[in-house]
Design a protein around this motif. Structure first.
Motif, short mmCIF file in Angstrom:
data_model
loop_
_atom_site.label_atom_id
_atom_site.label_comp_id
_atom_site.label_asym_id
_atom_site.label_seq_id
_atom_site.Cartn_x
_atom_site.Cartn_y
_atom_site.Cartn_z
N PRO A 496 21.84 -54.78 23.10
CA PRO A 496 21.54 -53.50 22.44
C PRO A 496 22.81 -52.87 21.88
O PRO A 496 23.89 -52.97 22.48
CB PRO A 496 20.96 -52.65 23.59
CG PRO A 496 20.41 -53.65 24.55
CD PRO A 496 21.34 -54.83 24.49
N ASP A 497 22.66 -52.21 20.75
CA ASP A 497 23.82 -51.64 20.07
C ASP A 497 23.44 -50.26 19.53
O ASP A 497 22.25 -49.94 19.40
CB ASP A 497 24.23 -52.56 18.92
CG ASP A 497 25.62 -52.25 18.36
OD1 ASP A 497 26.37 -51.50 19.02
OD2 ASP A 497 25.96 -52.76 17.27
N ARG A 498 24.45 -49.46 19.24
CA ARG A 498 24.20 -48.17 18.59
C ARG A 498 25.41 -47.79 17.77
O ARG A 498 26.55 -48.17 18.08
CB ARG A 498 23.92 -47.08 19.63
CG ARG A 498 25.11 -46.74 20.51
CD ARG A 498 24.90 -45.45 21.29
NE ARG A 498 26.03 -45.16 22.19
CZ ARG A 498 27.16 -44.57 21.81
NH1 ARG A 498 27.30 -44.20 20.53
NH2 ARG A 498 28.14 -44.34 22.67
N LEU A 499 25.18 -47.04 16.70
CA LEU A 499 26.28 -46.50 15.92
C LEU A 499 26.99 -45.41 16.71
O LEU A 499 26.39 -44.76 17.56
CB LEU A 499 25.76 -45.93 14.59
CG LEU A 499 25.18 -46.93 13.59
CD1 LEU A 499 24.64 -46.18 12.37
CD2 LEU A 499 26.20 -47.96 13.17
N LEU A 500 28.25 -45.22 16.42
CA LEU A 500 29.01 -44.17 17.09
C LEU A 500 28.47 -42.80 16.68
O LEU A 500 27.93 -42.63 15.58
CB LEU A 500 30.49 -44.27 16.74
CG LEU A 500 31.36 -45.15 17.65
CD1 LEU A 500 30.86 -46.59 17.67
CD2 LEU A 500 32.81 -45.10 17.22
N ARG A 501 28.65 -41.84 17.55
CA ARG A 501 28.26 -40.46 17.22
C ARG A 501 29.21 -39.87 16.18
O ARG A 501 28.81 -39.05 15.35
CB ARG A 501 28.29 -39.59 18.49
CG ARG A 501 27.30 -39.99 19.56
CD ARG A 501 27.39 -39.08 20.77
NE ARG A 501 28.71 -39.13 21.39
CZ ARG A 501 29.07 -40.03 22.31
NH1 ARG A 501 28.19 -40.95 22.70
NH2 ARG A 501 30.28 -40.00 22.84
N SER A 502 30.48 -40.29 16.21
CA SER A 502 31.51 -39.69 15.38
C SER A 502 31.63 -40.31 13.99
O SER A 502 32.27 -39.75 13.10
CB SER A 502 32.87 -39.80 16.08
OG SER A 502 33.13 -41.14 16.46
N THR A 503 31.03 -41.47 13.78
CA THR A 503 31.04 -42.12 12.47
C THR A 503 29.91 -43.13 12.40
O THR A 503 29.60 -43.79 13.40
CB THR A 503 32.38 -42.82 12.18
OG1 THR A 503 32.29 -43.48 10.90
CG2 THR A 503 32.71 -43.87 13.23
N ARG A 504 29.33 -43.26 11.23
CA ARG A 504 28.30 -44.28 11.03
C ARG A 504 28.91 -45.60 10.58
O ARG A 504 28.19 -46.55 10.27
CB ARG A 504 27.28 -43.80 9.99
CG ARG A 504 26.46 -42.59 10.44
CD ARG A 504 25.38 -42.24 9.44
NE ARG A 504 24.47 -43.36 9.18
CZ ARG A 504 23.46 -43.70 9.97
NH1 ARG A 504 23.23 -43.01 11.08
NH2 ARG A 504 22.68 -44.71 9.67
N GLU A 505 30.24 -45.70 10.55
CA GLU A 505 30.91 -46.90 10.06
C GLU A 505 31.30 -47.86 11.17
O GLU A 505 31.89 -48.91 10.90
CB GLU A 505 32.12 -46.50 9.23
CG GLU A 505 31.74 -45.71 7.99
CD GLU A 505 32.89 -45.56 7.01
OE1 GLU A 505 33.92 -46.25 7.17
OE2 GLU A 505 32.75 -44.75 6.07
N LEU A 506 31.02 -47.53 12.42
CA LEU A 506 31.31 -48.41 13.55
C LEU A 506 30.18 -48.32 14.56
O LEU A 506 29.54 -47.28 14.69
CB LEU A 506 32.62 -48.00 14.23
CG LEU A 506 33.94 -48.49 13.63
CD1 LEU A 506 35.10 -47.80 14.32
CD2 LEU A 506 34.07 -50.00 13.72
N SER A 507 29.99 -49.41 15.29
CA SER A 507 29.03 -49.39 16.39
C SER A 507 29.76 -49.78 17.68
O SER A 507 30.89 -50.29 17.64
CB SER A 507 27.88 -50.36 16.14
OG SER A 507 28.33 -51.71 16.29
#
Length: 586
Positions: A496-507
């Motif tokens: 399972p993975d999720r995007l960071l809260r602080s940027t949508r450019e990293l997970s």
């Protein structure tokens, strides 16, 4: 998975080996390129870099892959020819990072500079007040440039436009222009990731071939210890910069590709040299939609009022402006000064007089020292950009024997493949080996099978979308990794993975992939060299906190180390890049 800094896999592999045929010191693009080429020849090669890969001059370039049209007036015809050939090659073998770049020269006169140009060509000096290069000289230079490019067929020939057509295409240009000249070079938007691709190609070749190839960042050469005795070569002392651990390593050939620090590296090996005389070049990055639109997708490349050739060009949603060219003091940090920022704002006004620019629009700045040869009698802009290789034998206190040391003097981004080939051939001669394969047509990393049309890119993106990965995310992964994104995606999809809260450019999973596969030594490595977040002014306190939290697991950082990494990142951004990140989120 990579463990704590005290158990870095890359260092453990060096410590367990203790010896190689070749030790490369310096992990900029030329050292890394030589590492790859030697590994492909089956050579047992090790590379160490005292900081992060591509941290020095290689990471502080103008992001251009170019033939060097201005080198023509220096008489460096060999270099220009090699450069345009290599530019065309990189467009083919590294298409994921190297892209065609339309370049426009605004021209304000017809015959200016015709009389002073021959003297400048002969003396490599500017006599008196700079004479602007007019249309006649620029036409002559571009015609020569096209001639050198004739066998590549990769980019179109130059075009001249009169004032009316020029302003129709670029309406924000200075209304006093008489002509524009347009030609094509190329740009590299991710030089740090291209360097990492080249490095990983070398390590992969070492695993697949007869030799071995290992590399580690944050490992420095401390000193030359002694000749290695009956086994040949020399032993040097290396230090892990993250733990302070010191260990010995022996090699038959030592390649010094430490750029502007070549002389200091030779001094550490007991044989001080005076090869280098680098110049400092600075740049700023602007978040300025109006200036971005004024460039109309292409580079503006021109002569400023002081005779210096400067540039303005879009990089994604930002605008890069550079560069200066002043003799560097190696005792001082290479940073962009307030005077240089004034210079950049002034040069923008020279060609776009009604586009207002202020310091508040600067999101990032950077500066580096070009690894140029020492030449006290030559003005900075005329110092040769060509390269040479200096040979000596490593021997302390007059002792006989020891490793052969090959020092690289000079070198530029565009010619790194050819330069690496040259250095590799010299090393092979020293080892009594023959070349097995050429890198001239060998795709680099994620450039292999990269889609060559926009339709192909869209097909790739669609094929790699999923319920949890939309088109924007797939596009970003392709942009960041090229076709190596397939390996990254396979890793992301294992859990399972999720995007960071602080940027949508990293997970979360992507950061774990970087920690496991890309030798992350510090938090700042992710922000500047594994992504473009710092370059684009997107680093926040929340981002620092979240990324450091995620990395602390795979990298074994405790609470104290995590806090020090955040502080270190803030200090680097402020000291070297003019970026202040204050607040942190608990």
């Amino acid at each position: 998975m990579q463990g704590p800094a005290s158990e870095r896999t890359s260092v453990e592999k060096l410590r367990s080996r203790r010896r190689a045929q070749v030790l490369i010191v310096g992990g900029g693009i030329n050292g890394v390129g030589t590492f790859r080429d030697l590994a492909l020849q089956g050579v047992d090669v090790v590379l160490v870099e005292r900081g992060d890969y591509c941290q020095g001059a290689s990471g502080a370039s103008s992001h251009m892959i170019h033939g060097g049209i201005r080198y023509l007036e220096n008489g460096e015809f060999r270099l220009v020819q090699e450069s345009v050939v290599e530019r065309n090659r990189l467009l083919r073998i590294a298409p994921h990072y190297v892209k065609p770049l339309q370049t426009t020269i605004p021209i304000f006169s017809t015959f200016s500079g015709v009389l002073s140009a021959p003297l400048r060509f002969l003396t490599h000096k500017q006599q008196g007040k700079p004479k602007e290069r007019g249309a006649f000289l620029i036409k002559l230079g571009l015609s020569l440039y096209d001639f050198f490019s004739r066998d590549g067929g990769t980019v179109p020939r130059h075009q001249f436009r009169g004032r009316k057509k020029a302003l129709a295409e670029l309406p924000r240009l200075h209304p006093g222009i008489k002509y524009t000249a347009t030609y094509f070079d190329a740009s590299v938007h991710n030089p740090e990731r291209l360097t990492l691709d080249v490095l990983q190609d070398g390590e992969k070749a070492g695993l697949a071939g007869a030799g071995q190839a290992r590399a580690s960042n944050y490992v420095s050469l401390v000193s030359l210890k002694e000749a290695a005795g009956t086994g040949g070569g020399s032993t040097v002392e290396l230090r892990d910069e993250l733990t302070g651990e010191v260990f010995d390593f022996t090699a038959d050939v030592i390649v010094n590709t430490t750029g502007a620090w070549v002389d200091l590296t030779n001094e550490a090996m007991g044989a001080a040299s005076a090869f280098m005389g680098g110049t400092k070049g600075s740049h700023i990055v602007l978040d300025h939609p109006e200036l971005l639109k004024a460039c109309n997708g292409g580079e503006i490349f021109f002569e400023h009022t002081d005779g210096r050739i400067v540039l303005i060009y879009p990089m994604g949603d930002r605008v890069l402006v550079g560069t200066t060219d002043v003799f560097a003091d190696m005792a001082e940090d290479a940073v962009c000064t307030e005077a240089e920022i004034d210079y950049f704002i002034d040069l923008i006004g020279h060609v776009f007089p009604d586009v207002s620019v202020d310091r508040g629009q600067i999101v990032y700045s950077f500066s580096g020292v070009r690894p140029l040869p020492k030449n006290d009698a030559t003005q900075p802009g005329f110092v040769s950009r060509d390269y040479r290789i200096e040979r000596r034998t490593a021997a302390r206190d007059g002792a006989a024997g020891g490793a052969v040391v090959l020092s690289l003097v000079g070198g530029k981004w565009t010619t790194f493949r050819a330069l690496s080939e040259h250095m590799t051939n010299d090393v092979l001669t020293e080892l009594g080996m023959e070349r097995k394969t050429s890198t001239a047509k060998l795709a680099i990393g994620g450039g292999a099978d990269f889609p060559d049309t926009e339709e192909g890119i869209q097909r790739w993106i669609k094929a790699h979308m999923s319920a949890d990965r939309d088109a924007d995310r797939a596009t970003l992964l392709l942009t960041r990794y090229g076709t190596r994104a397939e390996d990254v995606i396979a890793y992301l999809d294992l859990a399972p993975d999720r995007l960071l809260r602080s940027t949508r450019e990293l997970s979360v999973r992507e950061l774990e992939f970087m920690a496991e596969n890309e030798q992350i030594g510090h938090l700042i490595d992710v922000l500047i060299r594994r992504t473009s977040l710092a370059f684009r002014g997107l680093v926040t306190g929340e981002l620092l906190n979240e990324v450091s939290e995620i990395l602390s697991g795979p990298l074994g950082w405790d609470a104290a180390r995590r806090a020090s990494e955040i502080t270190h990142a803030q200090e680097v951004l402020q000291r070297f890049h003019g970026v202040t990140v204050d607040s942190l989120v608990a």
